[in-house]
Scaffold this active site. Structure first.
Site, PDB file in Angstrom:
ATOM      1  N   THR A  48       0.828  -1.209   0.000  1.00  0.00           N
ATOM      2  CA  THR A  48       0.000   0.000   0.000  1.00  0.00           C
ATOM      3  C   THR A  48       0.858   1.253   0.000  1.00  0.00           C
ATOM      4  O   THR A  48       0.429   2.310  -0.458  1.00  0.00           O
ATOM      5  CB  THR A  48      -0.941  -0.013   1.211  1.00  0.00           C
ATOM      6  OG1 THR A  48      -1.661  -1.253   1.230  1.00  0.00           O
ATOM      7  CG2 THR A  48      -1.948   1.123   1.150  1.00  0.00           C
ATOM      8  N   TYR A 136       6.268 -11.847   4.584  1.00  0.00           N
ATOM      9  CA  TYR A 136       5.070 -11.387   3.875  1.00  0.00           C
ATOM     10  C   TYR A 136       4.744 -12.395   2.783  1.00  0.00           C
ATOM     11  O   TYR A 136       5.443 -12.490   1.783  1.00  0.00           O
ATOM     12  CB  TYR A 136       5.366 -10.000   3.307  1.00  0.00           C
ATOM     13  CG  TYR A 136       4.211  -9.256   2.675  1.00  0.00           C
ATOM     14  CD1 TYR A 136       2.913  -9.718   2.719  1.00  0.00           C
ATOM     15  CD2 TYR A 136       4.455  -8.049   2.029  1.00  0.00           C
ATOM     16  CE1 TYR A 136       1.874  -9.008   2.141  1.00  0.00           C
ATOM     17  CE2 TYR A 136       3.433  -7.322   1.448  1.00  0.00           C
ATOM     18  CZ  TYR A 136       2.145  -7.804   1.508  1.00  0.00           C
ATOM     19  OH  TYR A 136       1.131  -7.093   0.923  1.00  0.00           O
ATOM     20  N   LYS A 164       2.872 -11.826   7.804  1.00  0.00           N
ATOM     21  CA  LYS A 164       1.730 -11.092   7.262  1.00  0.00           C
ATOM     22  C   LYS A 164       1.118 -11.987   6.199  1.00  0.00           C
ATOM     23  O   LYS A 164       1.733 -12.259   5.166  1.00  0.00           O
ATOM     24  CB  LYS A 164       2.146  -9.742   6.658  1.00  0.00           C
ATOM     25  CG  LYS A 164       0.950  -8.975   6.081  1.00  0.00           C
ATOM     26  CD  LYS A 164       1.357  -7.697   5.371  1.00  0.00           C
ATOM     27  CE  LYS A 164       0.128  -7.046   4.738  1.00  0.00           C
ATOM     28  NZ  LYS A 164       0.490  -5.864   3.905  1.00  0.00           N
ATOM     29  N   VAL A 204      -2.664  -6.220   9.578  1.00  0.00           N
ATOM     30  CA  VAL A 204      -1.970  -5.148   8.865  1.00  0.00           C
ATOM     31  C   VAL A 204      -2.969  -4.671   7.827  1.00  0.00           C
ATOM     32  O   VAL A 204      -3.164  -5.304   6.796  1.00  0.00           O
ATOM     33  CB  VAL A 204      -0.666  -5.630   8.213  1.00  0.00           C
ATOM     34  CG1 VAL A 204      -0.007  -4.489   7.446  1.00  0.00           C
ATOM     35  CG2 VAL A 204       0.290  -6.182   9.259  1.00  0.00           C
TER      36      VAL A 204
END
Length: 294
Positions: A48, A136, A164, A204
């Site tokens: 993001t 991630y 994540k 998150v």
């Protein structure tokens, strides 16, 4: 288990000026706003945060500026993942110097290395600094899964502490939770409550850019034993999540469009991304207004 990076983390956008330069003043204002309204952690330079289009120097400057703005009120997790192990190690060391509390390391993308190479990649990065790592797992973007057996092996490294999870493999997440001490963070807002309810550490959240208090309230209600209320609050935020994440545009684009309507720092997205059009922005704002009126 105490979550290593906090519980309600925002995958913060990276504000830019109208000409597309890094807006450090805006980043500080936005970071303070998010922390004041309930985020106890900020992930900088993630998906993001437009990490593919920010320079190494910009990433370091962003961490430094946000640390100055929020002090110790929240953790800072720096996104440093690249498809190049040596480059990622350099970014890890710079993030540590700049004041990050932890590192978010995405699976190396494009080259699609096998699992033993992915494992070696993460271990080398974990050995490069004293900071804890969140791995991630987002195969839809990287083209490569961090397989559950690889995560089980990596869980033994003292600085690999979290995941994540954007794998959309809920069974695998529960398998890892039951067999390791890894802290699992929902990386997809629609999974925030579900993953938390089976032992996840938190989220998150992209939606937290525009509705931090609402995202936190879901987890607060669950912690208070008000599980029915937590479910109701998650259901209330679901239309906004859908509007932001399921309209064919990246969450970066929709978050920046909404932040602009709120008068908060955002600025344009960097190419190849393009801004949301007026119709999309109006739809996003309508979803947000329904949530805030609930």
């Amino acid at each position: 288990m105490t979550p290593p990076f906090g519980r309600t983390l925002c995958a913060m956008i990276t504000p830019f000026t109208p000409t597309g330069a890094l807006d450090l003043d805006g980043a500080q204002e936005l970071a303070d706003h998010l922390v004041t309204r309930g985020c106890d952690g900020l992930v900088l330079s993630g998906t993001t945060g437009e990490s593919p289009t920010t320079t190494d120097a910009e990433k370091s400057a962003l961490v430094t500026a946000v640390r100055q703005a929020i002090g110790t009120r929240a953790t800072i997790v720096a996104g440093i993942g690249t498809p190049d192990t040596l480059h990622t190690v350099e970014l890890a060391r710079e993030a540590e110097k700049s004041g990050a509390d932890g590192l978010l390391v995405v699976a190396p993308y494009y080259s699609r290395p096998p699992q033993d190479a992915i494992e070696a990649h993460f271990r080398r990065i974990a050995d490069a600094t004293n900071l804890p790592l969140a791995l991630y797992d987002i195969p839809a973007r990287t083209g490569t899964r961090i397989e559950p057996d690889t995560l089980l092996r990596l869980a033994g490294h003292p600085r690999i502490v979290a995941v994540k999870d954007c794998s959309y493999d809920f069974l695998a997440a529960q398998k890892i939770l039951s067999r390791t001490d890894l802290a699992y963070y929902a990386g997809c807002d629609e999974h925030n409550l579900a993953l938390y309810a089976v032992g996840g550490a938190g989220c998150v959240s992209t939606a937290a850019n525009v509705a931090p208090g609402h995202v936190r309230a879901v987890l607060d209600a669950f912690d208070a034993g008000e599980t029915a209320r937590a479910a109701r609050l998650q259901q209330q935020v679901t239309p906004l999540i859908e509007a932001m994440m399921s309209n064919g545009l990246p969450g970066t684009v929709t978050a920046k469009a909404l932040l602009t309507t709120q008068g908060l720092p955002a600025g344009p997205v960097r190419p190849p991304l393009r801004p949301a059009d007026r119709e999309t922005t109006d739809g996003l704002r309508a979803a947000y207004d329904v949530l805030t009126a609930a």
